[in-house]
Design an enzyme around this catalytic site. Structure first.
Site, PDB file in Angstrom:
ATOM      1  N   GLU A 157      -7.669 -12.784   2.706  1.00 51.40           N
ATOM      2  CA  GLU A 157      -8.364 -11.485   2.688  1.00 51.40           C
ATOM      3  C   GLU A 157      -9.607 -11.485   1.803  1.00 51.40           C
ATOM      4  O   GLU A 157     -10.126 -10.418   1.479  1.00 51.40           O
ATOM      5  CB  GLU A 157      -7.423 -10.392   2.190  1.00 51.40           C
ATOM      6  CG  GLU A 157      -6.152 -10.244   3.002  1.00 51.40           C
ATOM      7  CD  GLU A 157      -5.392  -8.987   2.640  1.00 51.40           C
ATOM      8  OE1 GLU A 157      -5.622  -7.965   3.295  1.00 51.40           O
ATOM      9  OE2 GLU A 157      -4.577  -9.030   1.699  1.00 51.40           O
TER      10      GLU A 157
ATOM     11  N   HIS B 205       0.798  -1.229   0.000  1.00 51.52           N
ATOM     12  CA  HIS B 205       0.000   0.000   0.000  1.00 51.52           C
ATOM     13  C   HIS B 205       0.831   1.280   0.000  1.00 51.52           C
ATOM     14  O   HIS B 205       0.270   2.370  -0.171  1.00 51.52           O
ATOM     15  CB  HIS B 205      -0.918   0.020   1.218  1.00 51.52           C
ATOM     16  CG  HIS B 205      -1.959  -1.057   1.214  1.00 51.52           C
ATOM     17  ND1 HIS B 205      -2.952  -1.140   0.255  1.00 51.52           N
ATOM     18  CD2 HIS B 205      -2.166  -2.118   2.046  1.00 51.52           C
ATOM     19  CE1 HIS B 205      -3.721  -2.180   0.497  1.00 51.52           C
ATOM     20  NE2 HIS B 205      -3.266  -2.800   1.568  1.00 51.52           N
TER      21      HIS B 205
ATOM     22  N   ASP C 259     -10.122  -5.989   3.801  1.00 53.84           N
ATOM     23  CA  ASP C 259     -10.404  -6.617   2.513  1.00 53.84           C
ATOM     24  C   ASP C 259     -11.318  -7.829   2.675  1.00 53.84           C
ATOM     25  O   ASP C 259     -12.152  -8.113   1.808  1.00 53.84           O
ATOM     26  CB  ASP C 259      -9.096  -7.047   1.837  1.00 53.84           C
ATOM     27  CG  ASP C 259      -8.325  -5.870   1.268  1.00 53.84           C
ATOM     28  OD1 ASP C 259      -8.930  -4.797   1.107  1.00 53.84           O
ATOM     29  OD2 ASP C 259      -7.123  -6.019   0.999  1.00 53.84           O
TER      30      ASP C 259
END
Length: 527
Positions: free
Chosen positions: A153, A47, A179
């Site tokens: 996830e 990220h 997620d």
């Protein structure tokens, strides 16, 4: 070459291990985390942006201190994984793994044959560049020290969990709740929706029964205790981003509240106008060369960010990017330079800084030279370049208009931190153009042959006399209230430029407290 990874030993023994996430690309942050007690550092390259150079430098720092360095990659391709392994990291944490085939490919990328399919090159950084190693020994032992973490996830990954767990070579599992809940069509509801909570509990239960170490959040003592009691041993204690954001939010808001209680909030909103009207301004230091930290400081309401180029290393590129980051969030920035010369001061201001804080001023003549270096004629002799970054590259004004505006807006502060400055203080205070004055107790005490003896009666008397003269001269005085409790006494003394701390201090204090609290819970739960 040493073939040890104490973190992996803990995974295998199902002992609690503290891991911290890195989201800023600066090795200094990693060093603080590990020195505080983090046993594993995970670089979040899924990220947040990290270059190959960033990863190598962070890995070098972390591993030199005896901790594990792991990378969370957004790219699950075999080539991307063994590229970071060759950089010298201990392992990877791969997000959103949905099938056994994906999990096998990850193991293959981390492990050398015959276990996996990682490309063989015994002269990479991960192999100590081939210095002093026996190649056969390296290939036979290194696989036992590398780690593979898998994140479930998605609903698909949950449905395929039993097959994924059959893959040999996985060290630990964890779930990404954001997620995970999103894949069920319920984003952000991992902690509240019964279906999501039940699915996560079931997944964790199956992971434990299969004999895996599993990860959990441990951001505070209660969360840590709950994680351990539910079988989680891979404890994510937080990240550099969380720590910086929380610390600055707490300290700046606390200082602002004390200013309000003291009835000193004033009527001006512009930081420069506040400063020049002797209204309190909040001005913490930034000492870590990371623009995102400067953004966090500005977003939390600091009037000024003071970049400490005197004691910490900043390149010109880093300085200009931090200036842009602060301005982009509506803040103002002052630079404390390591070089007080006319060219150095002009260069910093041409980058766009809103002012300077000149250290080690020894005389009125030197103070006057600093002011003149920061001002265009007729007030000074700063070199005029009306197309520099600080002049918005010439857009929207003439050279004459820019020079006039710059002289009005540039803030000049000086530091009294030598015996000679104290001796010449009356003359220094008479120099026109000084916007505020700071006293440096460390250097000042050292100049009197009493380094670090801030409580020495002689040093205290000298500092108090300087404070009194500066306040009497009507010049804003710099103070350092590093806790909410210290703000009122500093304001009562007449100080108005409030340095409430720095990124380095907040990281050190915050991580020491967090890690100590986590260790205490681990010890209590192990009894």
């Amino acid at each position: 070459m040493e073939y040890k990874n104490s973190a992996k030993d803990k995974y295998q023994q199902h002992k609690p291990i503290m891991t911290a996430m890195m989201r800023f690309a600066n090795p200094m942050l990693a060093e603080i985390m590990v020195r505080a007690g983090a046993e594993s550092v995970c670089i979040d390259n899924e990220h947040y942006p990290f270059t190959d150079e960033d990863i190598v430098n962070i890995c070098r720092t972390v591993r030199s201190l005896g901790a594990e360095c792991v990378v969370r990659l957004g790219d699950k391709r075999l080539e991307a994984i063994y590229r970071v392994m060759d950089m010298g990291v201990n392992g990877v944490l791969l997000p959103n793994v949905e099938t056994a085939e994906e999990a096998q490919m990850i193991v293959d990328a981390v492990k050398y044959p015959p276990v996996g399919r990682r490309g063989c090159c015994p002269i990479t950084r991960g192999a100590d560049y081939g210095v002093g190693i026996d190649t056969l020994e390296y290939y036979s032992k290194i696989n036992d020290t590398t780690t593979v973490g898998i994140m479930i996830e998605s609903k698909k990954g949950y449905e395929n969990l039993d097959e994924i767990m059959k893959v040999k070579g996985i060290d630990y599992f964890t779930i990404g709740p954001s997620d995970f809940s999103g894949s069920f069509g319920k984003p952000g509801q991992a902690g509240t929706d019964p279906e999501i909570k039940a699915a996560m509990a079931d997944a964790y239960d199956r992971m434990l029964k299969a004999g895996y170490s599993i990860g959990g959040l441990a951001y505070n003592p209660d969360q840590t205790r709950q994680a351990i009691r539910t079988g989680k041993t891979f404890l994510n204690v937080g990240s550099d981003l969380q720590m910086i954001t929380r610390q600055f939010a707490e300290h700046i808001s606390g200082a602002r509240e004390e200013i309000k209680k003291a009835g000193l909030s004033g009527t001006h909103s512009d930081p420069i106008e506040k400063l020049r009207n002797n209204e309190p301004v909040i001005a913490p230091f930034i000492r870590i060369a990371e623009p995102a930290i400067a953004e966090v400081i500005a977003m939390n309401g600091a009037d000024f960010v003071i970049l400490d180029d005197e004691h910490f290393p900043f390149s010109d590129k880093e300085i200009i990017n931090i200036i842009r980051a602060v301005h982009g969030r509506g803040g103002k920035i002052i630079v404390r330079p390591h070089d007080k010369s006319k060219p150095a001061i002009g260069r910093i201001l041409d980058m766009g800084a809103d002012g300077i804080m000149a250290p080690q001023i020894s005389s009125a003549a030197e103070a006057e030279a600093v002011v003149k270096a920061a001002k265009y004629g007729p007030e000074g002799y700063r070199g005029l370049c009306p197309i520099a970054a600080g002049a918005d590259f010439g857009y929207g004004h003439s050279a004459e208009e820019y020079a006039k505006k710059a002289n009005e807006r540039i803030v000049v502060g000086i530091m009294v931190e030598t015996k000679s400055a104290v001796d010449d203080l009356d003359a220094i205070l008479a120099v026109p153009g000084i916007d505020y004055i700071a006293v440096g107790p460390s250097d000042l005490s050292a100049s009197y042959g009493l380094p670090g003896q801030y409580d020495n009666p002689e040093i205290k008397k000298i500092i108090e006399s300087v404070y009194a003269k500066v306040i009497a001269a009507g010049i804003p005085l710099f103070g350092m209230p590093y806790s909410d409790e210290e703000v009122k006494p500093v304001l009562d003394k007449g100080m108005r430029v409030l340095c409430v701390g720095s990124d380095v201090q907040y990281m050190v204090w915050g991580w020491n407290e967090l890690i100590a609290g986590t260790k205490k819970v681990i010890e209590e739960e192990s009894k």
